[in-house]
Design a protein around this motif. Structure first.
Motif, PDB file in Angstrom:
ATOM      1  N   PHE A 219       0.834  -1.205   0.000  1.00 35.68           N
ATOM      2  CA  PHE A 219       0.000   0.000   0.000  1.00 35.68           C
ATOM      3  C   PHE A 219       0.868   1.254   0.000  1.00 35.68           C
ATOM      4  CE2 PHE A 219      -2.067   3.456   2.348  1.00 35.68           C
ATOM      5  CZ  PHE A 219      -3.203   3.642   1.583  1.00 35.68           C
ATOM      6  N   TYR A 220       1.872   1.271   0.853  1.00 34.50           N
ATOM      7  CA  TYR A 220       2.775   2.419   0.925  1.00 34.50           C
ATOM      8  C   TYR A 220       3.499   2.617  -0.403  1.00 34.50           C
ATOM      9  CZ  TYR A 220       6.939   5.100   2.241  1.00 34.50           C
ATOM     10  OH  TYR A 220       7.953   6.032   2.299  1.00 34.50           O
ATOM     11  N   LEU A 221       4.020   1.531  -0.973  1.00 30.59           N
ATOM     12  CA  LEU A 221       4.766   1.622  -2.222  1.00 30.59           C
ATOM     13  C   LEU A 221       3.870   2.045  -3.388  1.00 30.59           C
ATOM     14  CD1 LEU A 221       6.979  -1.582  -1.861  1.00 30.59           C
ATOM     15  CD2 LEU A 221       7.677   0.805  -1.510  1.00 30.59           C
ATOM     16  N   ASN A 222       2.674   1.452  -3.468  1.00 33.10           N
ATOM     17  CA  ASN A 222       1.754   1.799  -4.561  1.00 33.10           C
ATOM     18  C   ASN A 222       1.241   3.228  -4.441  1.00 33.10           C
ATOM     19  OD1 ASN A 222       2.068  -0.731  -5.631  1.00 33.10           O
ATOM     20  ND2 ASN A 222       0.019  -1.466  -5.126  1.00 33.10           N
ATOM     21  N   SER A 223       1.017   3.676  -3.212  1.00 31.99           N
ATOM     22  CA  SER A 223       0.566   5.060  -3.019  1.00 31.99           C
ATOM     23  C   SER A 223       1.607   6.040  -3.529  1.00 31.99           C
ATOM     24  CB  SER A 223       0.264   5.317  -1.539  1.00 31.99           C
ATOM     25  OG  SER A 223      -0.833   4.538  -1.097  1.00 31.99           O
ATOM     26  N   LEU A 224       2.868   5.726  -3.289  1.00 29.51           N
ATOM     27  CA  LEU A 224       3.936   6.566  -3.820  1.00 29.51           C
ATOM     28  C   LEU A 224       3.981   6.492  -5.343  1.00 29.51           C
ATOM     29  CD1 LEU A 224       6.877   5.819  -1.337  1.00 29.51           C
ATOM     30  CD2 LEU A 224       5.396   7.826  -1.388  1.00 29.51           C
ATOM     31  N   GLN A 225       3.884   5.280  -5.882  1.00 31.88           N
ATOM     32  CA  GLN A 225       3.972   5.099  -7.329  1.00 31.88           C
ATOM     33  C   GLN A 225       2.859   5.837  -8.057  1.00 31.88           C
ATOM     34  OE1 GLN A 225       3.853   0.990  -8.612  1.00 31.88           O
ATOM     35  NE2 GLN A 225       3.438   1.531 -10.740  1.00 31.88           N
ATOM     36  N   PHE A 226       1.632   5.726  -7.552  1.00 30.73           N
ATOM     37  CA  PHE A 226       0.489   6.336  -8.223  1.00 30.73           C
ATOM     38  C   PHE A 226       0.151   7.726  -7.696  1.00 30.73           C
ATOM     39  CE2 PHE A 226      -0.338   1.720  -8.861  1.00 30.73           C
ATOM     40  CZ  PHE A 226      -0.346   1.715 -10.246  1.00 30.73           C
ATOM     41  N   ARG A 227       0.990   8.222  -6.786  1.00 30.60           N
ATOM     42  CA  ARG A 227       0.825   9.569  -6.237  1.00 30.60           C
ATOM     43  C   ARG A 227      -0.540   9.760  -5.594  1.00 30.60           C
ATOM     44  NH1 ARG A 227       3.845  13.418 -10.796  1.00 30.60           N
ATOM     45  NH2 ARG A 227       5.839  12.292 -10.743  1.00 30.60           N
ATOM     46  N   LEU A 228      -0.968   8.744  -4.860  1.00 34.45           N
ATOM     47  CA  LEU A 228      -2.179   8.863  -4.058  1.00 34.45           C
ATOM     48  C   LEU A 228      -1.778   9.333  -2.668  1.00 34.45           C
ATOM     49  CD1 LEU A 228      -4.440   5.765  -4.851  1.00 34.45           C
ATOM     50  CD2 LEU A 228      -4.799   8.140  -5.494  1.00 34.45           C
ATOM     51  N   SER A 229      -2.488  10.298  -2.155  1.00 32.27           N
ATOM     52  CA  SER A 229      -2.126  10.851  -0.851  1.00 32.27           C
ATOM     53  C   SER A 229      -2.408   9.854   0.261  1.00 32.27           C
ATOM     54  CB  SER A 229      -2.902  12.147  -0.592  1.00 32.27           C
ATOM     55  OG  SER A 229      -4.296  11.890  -0.559  1.00 32.27           O
ATOM     56  N   ILE A 230      -1.624   9.940   1.303  1.00 34.80           N
ATOM     57  CA  ILE A 230      -1.798   9.141   2.510  1.00 34.80           C
ATOM     58  C   ILE A 230      -2.189  10.106   3.622  1.00 34.80           C
ATOM     59  CG2 ILE A 230      -0.611   7.690   4.209  1.00 34.80           C
ATOM     60  CD1 ILE A 230       1.203   6.719   1.932  1.00 34.80           C
ATOM     61  N   PRO A 231      -3.201   9.757   4.432  1.00 37.48           N
ATOM     62  CA  PRO A 231      -3.641  10.709   5.452  1.00 37.48           C
ATOM     63  C   PRO A 231      -2.540  11.021   6.457  1.00 37.48           C
ATOM     64  CG  PRO A 231      -4.573   8.538   5.873  1.00 37.48           C
ATOM     65  CD  PRO A 231      -3.932   8.482   4.513  1.00 37.48           C
ATOM     66  N   LYS A 232      -2.531  12.243   6.924  1.00 40.80           N
ATOM     67  CA  LYS A 232      -1.552  12.643   7.925  1.00 40.80           C
ATOM     68  C   LYS A 232      -2.121  12.413   9.324  1.00 40.80           C
ATOM     69  CE  LYS A 232       0.915  15.965   5.035  1.00 40.80           C
ATOM     70  NZ  LYS A 232       1.523  17.317   4.962  1.00 40.80           N
ATOM     71  N   ILE A 233      -1.246  12.108  10.249  1.00 41.72           N
ATOM     72  CA  ILE A 233      -1.681  11.851  11.625  1.00 41.72           C
ATOM     73  C   ILE A 233      -2.218  13.142  12.230  1.00 41.72           C
ATOM     74  CG2 ILE A 233      -0.932  11.177  13.933  1.00 41.72           C
ATOM     75  CD1 ILE A 233       1.232   9.441  12.569  1.00 41.72           C
ATOM     76  N   TYR A 234      -3.476  13.087  12.638  1.00 31.80           N
ATOM     77  CA  TYR A 234      -4.099  14.254  13.268  1.00 31.80           C
ATOM     78  C   TYR A 234      -3.981  14.159  14.786  1.00 31.80           C
ATOM     79  CZ  TYR A 234      -7.272  18.210  13.676  1.00 31.80           C
ATOM     80  OH  TYR A 234      -7.807  19.444  13.938  1.00 31.80           O
ATOM     81  N   CYS A 235      -4.236  12.978  15.304  1.00 35.38           N
ATOM     82  CA  CYS A 235      -4.052  12.761  16.729  1.00 35.38           C
ATOM     83  C   CYS A 235      -4.101  11.273  17.024  1.00 35.38           C
ATOM     84  CB  CYS A 235      -5.097  13.500  17.571  1.00 35.38           C
ATOM     85  SG  CYS A 235      -6.787  12.864  17.423  1.00 35.38           S
ATOM     86  N   TYR A 236      -3.615  10.914  18.190  1.00 29.20           N
ATOM     87  CA  TYR A 236      -3.782   9.557  18.688  1.00 29.20           C
ATOM     88  C   TYR A 236      -4.485   9.667  20.038  1.00 29.20           C
ATOM     89  CZ  TYR A 236       0.696  10.591  21.070  1.00 29.20           C
ATOM     90  OH  TYR A 236       1.697  11.160  21.809  1.00 29.20           O
ATOM     91  N   ALA A 237      -5.537   8.870  20.195  1.00 28.76           N
ATOM     92  CA  ALA A 237      -6.433   9.037  21.336  1.00 28.76           C
ATOM     93  C   ALA A 237      -6.494   7.765  22.162  1.00 28.76           C
ATOM     94  CB  ALA A 237      -7.833   9.414  20.845  1.00 28.76           C
ATOM     95  N   GLY A 238      -6.005   7.844  23.385  1.00 25.26           N
ATOM     96  CA  GLY A 238      -6.151   6.741  24.314  1.00 25.26           C
ATOM     97  C   GLY A 238      -7.608   6.646  24.715  1.00 25.26           C
ATOM     98  N   ASN A 239      -8.200   5.481  24.528  1.00 26.45           N
ATOM     99  CA  ASN A 239      -9.638   5.326  24.739  1.00 26.45           C
ATOM    100  C   ASN A 239      -9.914   4.359  25.883  1.00 26.45           C
ATOM    101  OD1 ASN A 239     -12.386   5.715  24.197  1.00 26.45           O
ATOM    102  ND2 ASN A 239     -12.456   3.928  22.853  1.00 26.45           N
ATOM    103  N   ARG A 240     -10.914   4.699  26.670  1.00 26.17           N
ATOM    104  CA  ARG A 240     -11.366   3.878  27.794  1.00 26.17           C
ATOM    105  C   ARG A 240     -10.237   3.627  28.789  1.00 26.17           C
ATOM    106  NH1 ARG A 240     -14.668  -0.664  24.451  1.00 26.17           N
ATOM    107  NH2 ARG A 240     -12.538  -1.143  23.819  1.00 26.17           N
ATOM    108  N   LEU A 241      -9.461   4.686  29.037  1.00 26.30           N
ATOM    109  CA  LEU A 241      -8.367   4.543  29.989  1.00 26.30           C
ATOM    110  C   LEU A 241      -8.916   4.458  31.407  1.00 26.30           C
ATOM    111  CD1 LEU A 241      -5.771   7.043  28.498  1.00 26.30           C
ATOM    112  CD2 LEU A 241      -6.086   4.614  28.020  1.00 26.30           C
ATOM    113  N   THR A 242      -8.341   3.582  32.201  1.00 27.92           N
ATOM    114  CA  THR A 242      -8.861   3.329  33.534  1.00 27.92           C
ATOM    115  C   THR A 242      -8.597   4.491  34.479  1.00 27.92           C
ATOM    116  OG1 THR A 242      -8.843   1.806  35.400  1.00 27.92           O
ATOM    117  CG2 THR A 242      -6.741   2.182  34.303  1.00 27.92           C
ATOM    118  N   GLN A 243      -9.498   4.627  35.453  1.00 31.95           N
ATOM    119  CA  GLN A 243      -9.320   5.625  36.507  1.00 31.95           C
ATOM    120  C   GLN A 243      -8.932   4.972  37.840  1.00 31.95           C
ATOM    121  OE1 GLN A 243     -10.030   9.406  36.235  1.00 31.95           O
ATOM    122  NE2 GLN A 243      -9.117   8.482  34.439  1.00 31.95           N
ATOM    123  N   TYR A 244      -8.876   3.646  37.842  1.00 36.00           N
ATOM    124  CA  TYR A 244      -8.578   2.962  39.095  1.00 36.00           C
ATOM    125  C   TYR A 244      -7.117   3.133  39.466  1.00 36.00           C
ATOM    126  CZ  TYR A 244     -13.110   0.769  38.469  1.00 36.00           C
ATOM    127  OH  TYR A 244     -14.452   0.559  38.289  1.00 36.00           O
TER     128      TYR A 244
END
Length: 351
Positions: A219-244
């Motif tokens: 996927f990475y190689l073909n995206s480069l070859q065909f000049r298809l954009s790859i989404p940029k990281i907007y954020c990473y979200a820790g989900n359902r993190l414990t409060q205990y």
């Protein structure tokens, strides 16, 4: 127009739950914008939540999938399989107004519903990437972009925000979703397998390999070859993190380790990140980086279950007794106080 993919290369991190909550809250806080959710996960969990929850939403999904053609993403994919290299421009016919089925969500929220039939169609989609024109791979990977353009043309406006719930595995549908997106939200839970999954995301999309000389993803190689954009990281979200307290230290360690992985990518290749909000400068240190790209959603326990089961966004859910599958379930205000501010903060940062 911004198009967000919500994906991690691992199930069970709550991506469908976050898609439901983020899209609903974004629609509530942006009443002048049309919000589109595309459910490319065969489990269709985000669709079920949006359309009314565990019982009501499933009934709506059954009704939509029993139409001819199926009024789901599977119906659109079938159109594209039959016409793989020429857009049939049928995308807008698969659009569902969510509030017509679920009054708990804003009326500017729309959905192309998910469908378990996607699993059966997958091999035929893959088959379309091989024969035909020399750029067949590129054309097939623009199918979801075509779908979005069809819907935008129907709406005759550009003020649109799109959220795509992805298949957790790196399937052909995940590839199509990522090729259509310009921004990526990576949900994760605080466990070792999430850390490995985040590493896989970085390798599959951006060619970030832990061992020099390792084979890159096609996927990475073909995206480069065909000049298809790859989404940029907007954020990473820790989900359902414990409060205990007894778990907090171990969870915090894993969250920090995942942050280390992503911070290391920033230091070597900041171009794969989307700086936000608009006009902001690049983070100058780790603290500023975390403030821009890292979010944490704490566990609301029973409130999360009731929210998803009834299709009521967490920010609209009230404390008290709710009936879920014939049982009375109590939601405490403290549970809502845990998660509601997190969801509002995350959505406020989405442009």
């Amino acid at each position: 127009m911004a198009i967000y993919a919500i994906w991690n290369n691992k199930g069970g991190v709550g991506k469908s739950y976050l898609t439901f909550q983020i899209a609903s809250e974004y629609a509530r806080t942006h009443p002048g914008v049309k919000i589109l959710v595309i459910d490319l996960c065969p489990q269709a969990n985000a669709s079920g939540m949006l359309l009314g929850g565990m019982e009501a939403g499933e009934r709506v999904l059954d009704k939509l999938s029993n139409q001819a053609p199926r009024k789901t993403i599977s119906g659109y994919i079938e159109d594209r399989i039959l016409s793989p290299y020429v857009n049939p421009k049928t995308g807008s016919t698969y659009l569902v107004g969510v509030s017509q089925q679920n009054s708990a969500v804003p009326d500017n929220l729309f959905l192309v519903p998910g469908d378990e039939q996607l699993e059966i169609q997958a091999s035929r989609v893959l088959g379309a990437t091989a024969p035909g024109p020399t750029d067949a791979w590129r054309i097939v990977h623009t199918w979801i972009s075509d779908l979005i353009k069809d819907i935008q043309q129907l709406w005759s406006q550009t003020d649109t925000t799109v959220f795509i719930d992805c298949n957790p595995s790196f399937s052909i549908y995940t590839e199509l979703a990522l090729s259509a997106s310009d921004r990526l939200i990576i949900p994760f839970s605080a466990d070792g397998s999430s850390k490995r999954a985040v590493r896989a995301v970085l390798a599959l999309l951006y060619g970030v390999m832990r061992t020099p000389g390792s084979q890159q993803s096609q996927f990475y190689l073909n995206s480069l070859q065909f000049r298809l954009s790859i989404p940029k990281i907007y954020c990473y979200a820790g989900n359902r993190l414990t409060q205990y307290v007894r778990s907090a230290k171990a969870f915090r360690t894993v969250v920090h380790e995942i942050g280390d992985e992503i911070w290391a990518v920033w230091q070597k290749n900041p171009n794969v990140f989307h700086i936000h909000p608009a006009g902001s400068g690049s983070p100058a240190n780790r603290s500023a980086f975390n403030s821009m790209f890292q979010f944490e959603i704490v566990d609301a326990n029973t409130a999360s279950v009731v929210s998803s089961s009834l299709g009521i966004p967490i920010v609209r859910l009230l404390a008290g007794t709710h009936v879920v599958v014939g049982r009375n379930i109590m939601v405490n205000q403290s549970q809502l106080d845990n998660q509601q501010p997190n969801i509002k903060q995350l959505v406020a940062a989405i442009e």
